[in-house]
Design a protein around this motif. Structure first.
Motif, short mmCIF file in Angstrom:
data_model
loop_
_atom_site.label_atom_id
_atom_site.label_comp_id
_atom_site.label_asym_id
_atom_site.label_seq_id
_atom_site.Cartn_x
_atom_site.Cartn_y
_atom_site.Cartn_z
N GLU A 74 1.28 -0.83 0.08
CA GLU A 74 0.08 0.00 0.41
C GLU A 74 0.79 1.27 -0.50
N PRO A 75 0.23 2.33 -0.51
CA PRO A 75 1.05 3.45 -0.26
C PRO A 75 1.45 4.50 0.76
N LYS A 76 3.19 4.33 1.07
CA LYS A 76 3.13 4.94 2.13
C LYS A 76 3.32 6.29 2.07
N SER A 77 3.81 6.95 1.64
CA SER A 77 3.67 8.73 0.96
C SER A 77 3.56 8.46 -0.27
N LEU A 78 3.48 9.94 -0.61
CA LEU A 78 2.75 11.09 -2.22
C LEU A 78 3.72 10.59 -3.82
N ALA A 79 5.25 9.81 -3.21
CA ALA A 79 5.54 9.80 -4.54
C ALA A 79 5.37 8.31 -4.86
N HIS A 80 4.48 7.39 -3.85
CA HIS A 80 3.77 6.14 -4.16
C HIS A 80 2.61 6.31 -5.40
N LEU A 81 2.26 7.13 -5.06
CA LEU A 81 0.88 7.78 -5.65
C LEU A 81 1.79 7.96 -7.47
N THR A 82 2.11 8.90 -7.39
CA THR A 82 3.27 9.12 -9.48
C THR A 82 3.24 8.70 -9.88
N VAL A 83 3.02 8.68 -10.94
CA VAL A 83 3.01 7.89 -12.22
C VAL A 83 3.94 7.13 -12.77
N LYS A 84 5.37 7.83 -12.09
CA LYS A 84 6.77 7.77 -12.49
C LYS A 84 7.23 6.52 -11.29
N TYR A 85 6.69 6.45 -10.61
CA TYR A 85 6.90 5.48 -9.35
C TYR A 85 6.34 3.91 -9.67
N ASN A 86 4.91 4.10 -10.32
CA ASN A 86 4.06 3.40 -10.39
C ASN A 86 4.83 2.24 -12.07
N ARG A 87 5.34 3.13 -12.99
CA ARG A 87 6.72 2.55 -14.09
C ARG A 87 7.35 1.87 -13.55
N LYS A 88 8.53 2.79 -12.64
CA LYS A 88 8.92 1.55 -12.11
C LYS A 88 8.15 0.49 -11.13
N MET A 89 7.99 0.35 -11.02
CA MET A 89 7.71 -0.87 -9.94
C MET A 89 7.53 -2.10 -11.04
N GLY A 91 8.11 -1.78 -14.19
CA GLY A 91 9.50 -2.34 -14.70
C GLY A 91 9.72 -3.39 -14.33
N LYS A 92 9.36 -3.04 -12.74
CA LYS A 92 11.29 -3.89 -11.92
C LYS A 92 10.21 -5.06 -11.70
N TYR A 93 8.94 -5.00 -11.77
CA TYR A 93 8.36 -6.44 -10.24
C TYR A 93 6.95 -6.76 -11.90
N CYS A 104 1.73 3.04 -18.47
CA CYS A 104 3.43 3.08 -18.78
C CYS A 104 2.89 3.09 -20.46
N PHE A 105 2.11 3.42 -21.06
CA PHE A 105 2.00 4.66 -22.24
C PHE A 105 1.43 5.96 -21.90
N PRO A 106 2.67 6.83 -22.84
CA PRO A 106 2.17 7.87 -22.99
C PRO A 106 1.02 8.62 -23.59
N SER A 107 0.38 9.61 -22.78
CA SER A 107 -0.41 10.15 -22.85
C SER A 107 -0.87 11.18 -24.32
N LYS A 108 -2.34 11.01 -24.48
CA LYS A 108 -1.92 12.30 -25.34
C LYS A 108 -1.53 14.07 -24.75
N GLN A 109 -1.65 14.06 -24.33
CA GLN A 109 -1.01 15.46 -24.08
C GLN A 109 0.92 15.18 -23.11
N ASP A 110 1.45 14.24 -22.64
CA ASP A 110 2.47 13.50 -23.06
C ASP A 110 3.22 14.16 -23.87
N ILE A 111 2.61 13.62 -25.29
CA ILE A 111 2.79 13.21 -26.32
C ILE A 111 3.46 14.25 -27.06
N ALA A 112 2.16 15.39 -26.76
CA ALA A 112 2.23 17.08 -27.28
C ALA A 112 3.41 17.84 -26.60
#
Length: 248
Positions: A74-89, A91-93, A104-112
């Protein structure tokens, strides 16, 4: 089979048998409470045994890392709720991380935003950058070659410059010596004028020396003027001779 599992499997039959053979509801309730107390004690002993088995003294997140599982369920801090952290998890597990792989896929806004960033940070194409680099290399090479030519030309003139410098030094030395000799001659003339030995620092000596220097400068000026007139007369004579030859 562990004590905890055995207690869970045996609990319903045991409680049912108590009610089956009890003489009264009160006795059955007391017996069931005793069984629950025994079960909780068994669970506590089982937990204590498991704690003592953990000789590494690592906390659960670190144990999970060593065992190759996700550190926090379960998330223990705000960092555990970020997209970057979950993508890392993910990618590793992988799927064992429990993360939805769609993040893991970029959104339309990210692409723009990425396209806009690259258009500003890298406005030129690869071909344009290669052409610019080639042009810069050519300009640098031309500058180096031009510099080499200038150095070679100056080196070729080094002998001439050395000669001019030596001539200039010799001329300056000759002028200095001539001025010194002229000064000595004037001093000697002043001494002969007085007819006796006189200190050069004497006022009369200085006045006569200044007078002789002034006369000497006047004579030199007159000599230069006459020499200049002679040169001009020679030029006029040459021009008249050329005109006469042309008329003939």
């Amino acid at each position: 089979m562990s004590l905890c599992i055995r207690s869970k499997l045996l609990r319903p039959n045991f409680i049912g048998s108590l009610f089956r053979y009890s003489t009264s509801p009160v006795e059955a309730l007391e017996q069931s409470e005793a069984v629950v107390d025994v079960d909780e004690d068994a669970l506590a002993r089982e937990a204590e045994i498991e704690r003592k088995r953990n000789i590494s003294r690592l906390n659960p997140p670190h144990q999970n890392l060593i065992n190759g599982t996700r550190p926090y369920e379960e998330p223990k801090s705000l960092a555990h709720l970020t997209v970057k952290y979950n993508r890392k998890m993910y990618g590793k597990y992988g799927s064992a991380s429990g993360v939805n792989p769609s993040i893991c896929f970029p959104s339309k806004q990210d692409i723009a935003e990425k396209i806009e960033y690259e258009s500003v940070a890298y406005p030129y194409t690869i071909k344009q950058m290669m052409e610019t680099a080639a042009r810069n290399r050519k300009e640098q090479q031309e500058k180096i070659e031009q510099r080499d030519r200038e150095v070679a030309a100056r080196f070729a003139k080094l002998g001439q410059w050395m000669k001019e410098l030596n001539d200039k030094i010799a001329k300056k030395t000759a002028e200095t010596n001539a001025a010194k000799q002229k000064k000595e001659r004037l001093v000697e003339e002043v001494r002969r004028h007085f007819g006796f030995k006189l200190d050069p620092r004497d006022e009369r000596f200085q006045e006569m020396l200044a007078k002789r220097e002034k006369e000497q400068k006047k004579l030199e000026k007159q000599a230069r003027k006459e020499a200049k007139e002679k040169v001009m007369i020679a030029k006029l004579q040459q021009q008249n001779a050329k005109i006469s030859d042309a008329k003939k």
